[in-house]
Enzyme design. Structure first.
Site, PDB file in Angstrom:
ATOM      1  N   SER A  93       0.836  -1.159   0.003  1.00  0.00           N
ATOM      2  CA  SER A  93      -0.131   0.095   0.120  1.00  0.00           C
ATOM      3  C   SER A  93       0.875   1.332  -0.073  1.00  0.00           C
ATOM      4  O   SER A  93       1.826   1.437   0.524  1.00  0.00           O
ATOM      5  CB  SER A  93      -0.857   0.179   1.203  1.00  0.00           C
ATOM      6  OG  SER A  93      -1.607   1.103   1.249  1.00  0.00           O
ATOM      7  N   TYR A 116      -2.399   5.792  -5.056  1.00  0.00           N
ATOM      8  CA  TYR A 116      -3.791   6.645  -5.457  1.00  0.00           C
ATOM      9  C   TYR A 116      -3.115   7.969  -6.120  1.00  0.00           C
ATOM     10  O   TYR A 116      -2.296   8.703  -5.365  1.00  0.00           O
ATOM     11  CB  TYR A 116      -4.177   7.167  -4.030  1.00  0.00           C
ATOM     12  CG  TYR A 116      -4.988   6.145  -3.074  1.00  0.00           C
ATOM     13  CD1 TYR A 116      -6.155   5.679  -3.473  1.00  0.00           C
ATOM     14  CD2 TYR A 116      -4.428   5.671  -1.865  1.00  0.00           C
ATOM     15  CE1 TYR A 116      -6.856   4.631  -2.802  1.00  0.00           C
ATOM     16  CE2 TYR A 116      -4.899   4.352  -1.165  1.00  0.00           C
ATOM     17  CZ  TYR A 116      -6.451   4.293  -1.448  1.00  0.00           C
ATOM     18  OH  TYR A 116      -7.164   3.121  -1.056  1.00  0.00           O
ATOM     19  N   THR A 142      -5.404   2.469  -7.831  1.00  0.00           N
ATOM     20  CA  THR A 142      -6.827   2.112  -6.993  1.00  0.00           C
ATOM     21  C   THR A 142      -7.561   3.287  -7.602  1.00  0.00           C
ATOM     22  O   THR A 142      -7.568   4.471  -7.375  1.00  0.00           O
ATOM     23  CB  THR A 142      -6.514   2.179  -5.520  1.00  0.00           C
ATOM     24  OG1 THR A 142      -5.806   1.239  -5.199  1.00  0.00           O
ATOM     25  CG2 THR A 142      -7.959   1.971  -5.057  1.00  0.00           C
ATOM     26  N   LYS A 207      -6.999  -1.230 -10.151  1.00  0.00           N
ATOM     27  CA  LYS A 207      -7.715  -1.607  -8.995  1.00  0.00           C
ATOM     28  C   LYS A 207      -9.038  -1.236  -8.574  1.00  0.00           C
ATOM     29  O   LYS A 207      -8.818   0.194  -8.316  1.00  0.00           O
ATOM     30  CB  LYS A 207      -6.667  -1.889  -7.594  1.00  0.00           C
ATOM     31  CG  LYS A 207      -7.510  -2.539  -6.467  1.00  0.00           C
ATOM     32  CD  LYS A 207      -6.576  -2.640  -5.355  1.00  0.00           C
ATOM     33  CE  LYS A 207      -6.890  -3.259  -4.099  1.00  0.00           C
ATOM     34  NZ  LYS A 207      -7.688  -2.409  -3.421  1.00  0.00           N
ATOM     35  N   HIS A 231     -13.020  -3.031  -2.910  1.00  0.00           N
ATOM     36  CA  HIS A 231     -12.094  -2.741  -1.907  1.00  0.00           C
ATOM     37  C   HIS A 231     -12.497  -3.130  -0.678  1.00  0.00           C
ATOM     38  O   HIS A 231     -12.448  -2.625   0.425  1.00  0.00           O
ATOM     39  CB  HIS A 231     -12.494  -1.052  -1.865  1.00  0.00           C
ATOM     40  CG  HIS A 231     -11.160  -0.270  -1.309  1.00  0.00           C
ATOM     41  ND1 HIS A 231     -10.364   0.430  -2.031  1.00  0.00           N
ATOM     42  CD2 HIS A 231     -10.623  -0.279  -0.311  1.00  0.00           C
ATOM     43  CE1 HIS A 231      -9.387   1.224  -1.448  1.00  0.00           C
ATOM     44  NE2 HIS A 231      -9.619   0.515  -0.221  1.00  0.00           N
TER      45      HIS A 231
END
Ligand SMILES: Cc1cc2nc3c(=O)[nH]c(=O)nc-3n(C[C@H](O)[C@H](O)[C@H](O)COP(=O)(O)O)c2cc1C
Ligand SMILES: CC(C)CC(=O)C(=O)O
Length: 331
Positions: A93, A116, A142, A207, A231
């Site tokens: 992440s 992100y 994402t 994603k 998610h």
């Protein structure tokens, strides 16, 4: 549920600060999608084929999906997860509590970087360079989070900030701010995906795609693959279970790029169902967090070991092959 996974979850619940347990376990809204992700697997069944010998022995088709803040689960944080991954792709992440360079250094297998996109393009650019220099092998953007999901448990618990001493380490020293900066959610477009692709030689995955038309657009925009994901039920509480969204995406994509199914995967049987329905592999989120909280590196290792063992057993029962005609509704 496999007793080892159940034991690790129970232990995680017992050792974690209840506020942090809720952050990991919770979903958006009434947590309908959170529950449905797991329930969807129970609505399907596999018809095994017989007398096919041993068939193929497949690789372990599992990735570790990106989850934030592993140091909330265990003091070793993402280092423990990376050490335990052992060849399983770790999607780290952007909100990791260990810098990505250290995650990659601790890993024994491939690490991909979850991103992100940030409103300030210089921040995105700097994060991409950081991931490249660390040795990440792919970017996973994402795209299901134009705004933060409203997690009722976190709101009730007033969980807004990491405890002192912990930070999203990748967000330090970016574009002139000593940081760490906040991760910002914002709306982006396909042009932003094009710009990102042009800025890096790393494969770019998306994603959080559920609509088949978006999957087709993603292929057209040159993505390397797609995570069919809601998610883990943390963004929008009116969407289908990830598994229920899969067939239309499989049909629309027609094998042009690999599809990772993520959300609610808890057993080898679940993995087999997702593969039979057309996923190339699955991603797992919370089970890894439970293993990590319960027993650090060894706990994550046990989670992966159980899933691997169960998947191989199910595959052996199915003659080593999984295909769409083997999936039926469980009446
Ligand atoms: C505590 C937690 C944190 C997460 N953080 C991220 C994240 O930073 N980036 C991201 O793309 N997805 C994040 N996710 C979503 C996961 O990548 C994944 O889609 C989801 O957990 C899969 O569902 P599962 O937990 O049922 O396996 C997070 C999920 C959880 C539970
Ligand atoms: C830092 C967050 C945005 C992590 C996340 O994606 C989540 O909690 O689901």
């Amino acid at each position: 549920m496999n007793p080892v996974l159940a034991e690790l979850h129970d232990k995680a619940r017992a050792v974690l600060d209840p506020v942090h347990y809720d952050f990991f376990a919770g979903g958006v809204g009434d947590e309908i999608v959170l529950a449905d992700n797991e329930a969807a697997f129970r609505r399907h069944a596999l018809l095994p084929r017989v007398l096919r010998g041993k068939g193929n022995s497949a690789e372990f088709p599992v990735l570790i999906s990106p989850t934030a803040f592993h140091k909330l689960a265990h003091p070793d944080g993402e280092l423990a997860t990376a050490r335990a991954a052992e060849g399983t792709v770790l999607v780290s992440s952007m909100a990791s509590t260990v810098p990505i360079a250290d995650v990659v250094a601790a890993a024994t297998g491939p690490v991909w970087f979850q991103l992100y996109l940030q409103p300030d393009p210089r921040v995105t650019e700097a994060l991409v360079r950081r991931a490249e220099q660390a040795g990440c092998e792919a970017l996973v953007v994402t795209v299901d989070s134009p705004v933060f999901g409203r997690h009722r448990r976190d709101i009730a618990n007033e969980f807004h900030d990491l405890p002192s001493g912990l930070a999203a380490e990748n967000m330090r020293d970016l574009a002139g701010v000593a940081g760490p900066r906040d991760i910002e959610m914002a709306a982006f477009s396909w042009q932003d995906v094009d710009r990102l692709r042009a800025s890096t030689s790393l494969p770019v995955w998306l994603k959080g795609v559920l609509h088949p038309a978006d999957a087709v657009l993603a292929v057209g925009h040159g993505v390397a693959g797609i995570f069919v994901s809601n998610h883990g039920g943390r963004q929008l509480d009116v969407v289908p279970a990830a598994l229920d969204a899969l067939p239309a995406v499989v049909k629309a994509v027609g094998g042009r790029v690999p599809l990772v199914l993520d959300g609610g995967v808890r057993s080898g049987g679940d993995i087999a169902l997702a593969l039979a329905m057309g996923a190339s592999s699955v991603g797992i989120g919370r089970p890894v967090l439970w293993g990590l909280a319960a027993d650090g590196e060894a706990g994550v290792h046990r989670v992966l070991g159980v899933l691997r063992d169960e998947f191989e057993h199910v595959l052996a029962m199915c003659g080593g092959e999984l295909s769409h005609d083997m999936v039926v509704a469980r009446c």
